[in-house]
Design a protein around this motif. Sequence first.
Motif, PDB file in Angstrom:
ATOM      1  N   THR A 121       0.825  -1.209   0.000  1.00  8.80           N
ATOM      2  CA  THR A 121       0.000   0.000   0.000  1.00  8.80           C
ATOM      3  C   THR A 121       0.859   1.260   0.000  1.00  8.80           C
ATOM      4  N   GLY A 122       1.935   1.250   0.758  1.00  6.30           N
ATOM      5  CA  GLY A 122       2.805   2.419   0.840  1.00  6.30           C
ATOM      6  C   GLY A 122       3.526   2.742  -0.447  1.00  6.30           C
ATOM      7  N   ALA A 123       3.550   1.793  -1.377  1.00  3.38           N
ATOM      8  CA  ALA A 123       4.219   2.005  -2.666  1.00  3.38           C
ATOM      9  C   ALA A 123       3.214   2.079  -3.811  1.00  3.38           C
ATOM     10  N   PHE A 124       1.942   2.255  -3.484  1.00  2.00           N
ATOM     11  CA  PHE A 124       0.893   2.193  -4.505  1.00  2.00           C
ATOM     12  C   PHE A 124       1.086   3.260  -5.580  1.00  2.00           C
ATOM     13  N   GLY A 125       1.456   4.455  -5.176  1.00  2.35           N
ATOM     14  CA  GLY A 125       1.671   5.517  -6.147  1.00  2.35           C
ATOM     15  C   GLY A 125       2.809   5.192  -7.096  1.00  2.35           C
ATOM     16  N   MET A 126       3.886   4.644  -6.554  1.00  2.35           N
ATOM     17  CA  MET A 126       5.040   4.272  -7.366  1.00  2.35           C
ATOM     18  C   MET A 126       4.674   3.168  -8.367  1.00  2.35           C
ATOM     19  N   ILE A 127       3.891   2.198  -7.902  1.00  2.71           N
ATOM     20  CA  ILE A 127       3.504   1.079  -8.763  1.00  2.71           C
ATOM     21  C   ILE A 127       2.583   1.546  -9.884  1.00  2.71           C
ATOM     22  N   THR A 128       1.583   2.358  -9.542  1.00  2.98           N
ATOM     23  CA  THR A 128       0.653   2.824 -10.579  1.00  2.98           C
ATOM     24  C   THR A 128       1.338   3.776 -11.559  1.00  2.98           C
ATOM     25  N   LYS A 129       2.327   4.521 -11.085  1.00  2.00           N
ATOM     26  CA  LYS A 129       3.073   5.396 -11.996  1.00  2.00           C
ATOM     27  C   LYS A 129       3.829   4.566 -13.028  1.00  2.00           C
ATOM     28  N   ALA A 130       4.487   3.505 -12.562  1.00  2.00           N
ATOM     29  CA  ALA A 130       5.232   2.634 -13.475  1.00  2.00           C
ATOM     30  C   ALA A 130       4.289   1.925 -14.443  1.00  2.00           C
ATOM     31  N   LEU A 131       3.123   1.519 -13.952  1.00  3.29           N
ATOM     32  CA  LEU A 131       2.140   0.871 -14.825  1.00  3.29           C
ATOM     33  C   LEU A 131       1.631   1.837 -15.892  1.00  3.29           C
ATOM     34  N   ALA A 132       1.362   3.070 -15.486  1.00  4.03           N
ATOM     35  CA  ALA A 132       0.871   4.063 -16.441  1.00  4.03           C
ATOM     36  C   ALA A 132       1.913   4.331 -17.527  1.00  4.03           C
TER      37      ALA A 132
ATOM     38  N   LEU B 269      -7.555   6.844  -3.784  1.00  5.42           N
ATOM     39  CA  LEU B 269      -7.707   8.188  -4.350  1.00  5.42           C
ATOM     40  C   LEU B 269      -8.265   9.164  -3.321  1.00  5.42           C
ATOM     41  N   GLY B 270      -8.907   8.640  -2.293  1.00  9.44           N
ATOM     42  CA  GLY B 270      -9.463   9.506  -1.257  1.00  9.44           C
ATOM     43  C   GLY B 270      -8.406  10.290  -0.504  1.00  9.44           C
ATOM     44  N   GLU B 271      -7.176   9.780  -0.500  1.00  6.26           N
ATOM     45  CA  GLU B 271      -6.046  10.471   0.131  1.00  6.26           C
ATOM     46  C   GLU B 271      -4.948  10.623  -0.927  1.00  6.26           C
ATOM     47  N   PRO B 272      -5.077  11.593  -1.824  1.00  6.69           N
ATOM     48  CA  PRO B 272      -4.218  11.672  -3.014  1.00  6.69           C
ATOM     49  C   PRO B 272      -2.815  12.218  -2.779  1.00  6.69           C
ATOM     50  N   LEU B 273      -2.585  12.854  -1.639  1.00  2.00           N
ATOM     51  CA  LEU B 273      -1.291  13.499  -1.413  1.00  2.00           C
ATOM     52  C   LEU B 273      -0.286  12.599  -0.712  1.00  2.00           C
ATOM     53  N   VAL B 274      -0.698  11.390  -0.363  1.00  4.78           N
ATOM     54  CA  VAL B 274       0.239  10.423   0.204  1.00  4.78           C
ATOM     55  C   VAL B 274       1.282  10.071  -0.854  1.00  4.78           C
TER      56      VAL B 274
ATOM     57  N   LEU C  36      -4.663   8.206 -11.044  1.00  4.25           N
ATOM     58  CA  LEU C  36      -5.530   8.715 -12.112  1.00  4.25           C
ATOM     59  C   LEU C  36      -4.930   8.450 -13.490  1.00  4.25           C
ATOM     60  N   ASN C  37      -3.630   8.641 -13.621  1.00  3.76           N
ATOM     61  CA  ASN C  37      -2.977   8.357 -14.907  1.00  3.76           C
ATOM     62  C   ASN C  37      -3.067   6.875 -15.252  1.00  3.76           C
ATOM     63  N   PHE C  38      -2.924   6.035 -14.239  1.00  3.12           N
ATOM     64  CA  PHE C  38      -3.047   4.591 -14.464  1.00  3.12           C
ATOM     65  C   PHE C  38      -4.462   4.227 -14.902  1.00  3.12           C
ATOM     66  N   LEU C  39      -5.465   4.753 -14.217  1.00  9.70           N
ATOM     67  CA  LEU C  39      -6.852   4.445 -14.570  1.00  9.70           C
ATOM     68  C   LEU C  39      -7.189   4.910 -15.979  1.00  9.70           C
TER      69      LEU C  39
ATOM     70  N   TRP D  97     -14.331   8.346 -18.170  1.00  8.51           N
ATOM     71  CA  TRP D  97     -13.049   8.545 -17.500  1.00  8.51           C
ATOM     72  C   TRP D  97     -12.141   9.497 -18.279  1.00  8.51           C
ATOM     73  N   GLU D  98     -12.197   9.437 -19.597  1.00 11.35           N
ATOM     74  CA  GLU D  98     -11.377  10.355 -20.396  1.00 11.35           C
ATOM     75  C   GLU D  98     -11.861  11.799 -20.258  1.00 11.35           C
ATOM     76  N   LYS D  99     -13.104  11.955 -19.887  1.00 16.58           N
ATOM     77  CA  LYS D  99     -13.662  13.288 -19.683  1.00 16.58           C
ATOM     78  C   LYS D  99     -13.390  13.808 -18.272  1.00 16.58           C
ATOM     79  N   VAL D 100     -13.523  12.936 -17.276  1.00 14.30           N
ATOM     80  CA  VAL D 100     -13.447  13.362 -15.876  1.00 14.30           C
ATOM     81  C   VAL D 100     -12.021  13.390 -15.335  1.00 14.30           C
ATOM     82  N   ILE D 101     -11.219  12.399 -15.684  1.00 20.33           N
ATOM     83  CA  ILE D 101      -9.880  12.287 -15.091  1.00 20.33           C
ATOM     84  C   ILE D 101      -9.003  13.516 -15.339  1.00 20.33           C
TER      85      ILE D 101
END
Length: 282
Positions: free
Chosen positions: A34-45, A83-88, A97-100, A115-119
Motif C-alpha cells: 500500500t505504501g508504494a501504490f503511487g510508485m507502482i501505478t506510476k510505473a504501470l501508467a 484516491l481519497g487520500e491523493p497526497l500520500v 488517475l494516470n493509471f486508470l 473517465w477520459e472526460k473526468v480524469i
Amino acid sequence: MCRNILNAFSSTIAGMEEVLWPLLMEFLIPEMYTGAFGMITKALAQSGQQQIAAKKDSFWVDFDLLVNLPKPNEIIARCFVLLGEPLVEESRGVSILNFLRIAVTELQGDLRELWEKVIPRLLQNLTDDDENKKFDSTNWQDLILKFLSKSLDVIEREDWISDIGACFVKQLPLYLKLERERGFAYKCIGIVLRKSKMNEFVSRTLESMITTINFHHENERNGWATMFGFCSTTHLDIVLQRLDMYLKLGDSKSSSSTSSGSGGGGLFGFLSSKTDTHSDLS
C-alpha cells in the motif's frame, strides 16, 4: 532508491514495458504494498502508455488467463479508496488517475468515455500550482465519490454493481492501520449501496458492517455514518431495520457487559465507554 529504480525500468530500458505491464498489477492489492501504490501505478501508467504508443498487442490483458492478477473490479475498488487520500507519497493521486486513464479499456471498456472526460479535470485539481490555494480534502473526496457514482451509472448492471461493492467490502481489512482510507472506503460502499437495486445485497452488506467498525477512530466513525446516510436515500426501510437490529443487539450487549463488569467492543463498547465517562462526571 526502489522508486528511482522502478522509474528507470519503466521509462528508459527498452522492452521493459512488456515485463512491467501487466506484471506490476499483481502488487496492487496486497496490504504490504500500500505504501508504494503511487510508485507502482506510476510505473504501470508509463509502461501502458509506451505500449499503446507502439501499438503493441501485449497491452491487452486477459485477466482470465493471467490468474495471478487481481480482477478488474478489485483493482478499481482499490484505486478509488486510495484516491481519497491523493497526497500520500507526494503524488499518489496523480499516479492512480494516470493509471486508470490508461487501463480503462482493460478494466471496464464502457467507462472509457466518462473517465477520459473526468480524469483530466481531477488531475487539474491535484496539479494546481497556486501556492496560496490550500488543498481541500473534503471537496476532493466529494469529487471522487461523484466520479464513482457516475461510473456506476454508466454500467448500470446489477451484477457489476454488486460485484464491485463486494470488492470494496472485501478490501476493508487492508486499511486496518489506515484510519482515513478506511473511513473513505465506507463512503465508497455507501455510494454503491445507494445505486444498487438488490435489496438482499444491500441488507447483507449493512449487516456485515456492524463487526467491522472501530468507533474510537473519528474518520472511520464518520465514514461509517456517511455510508448509512448514502444508503438511506434509496433504501431507508432496510437501513432502519438494520439500525433497529443494532440497537436491540446493543441493549443485549450492554446488559451482558454490566453484569460481567466489562465493556464490549465495536459500536456498543464505544457507547458504553462514553456512558461510563459521563456517569463519572455527574
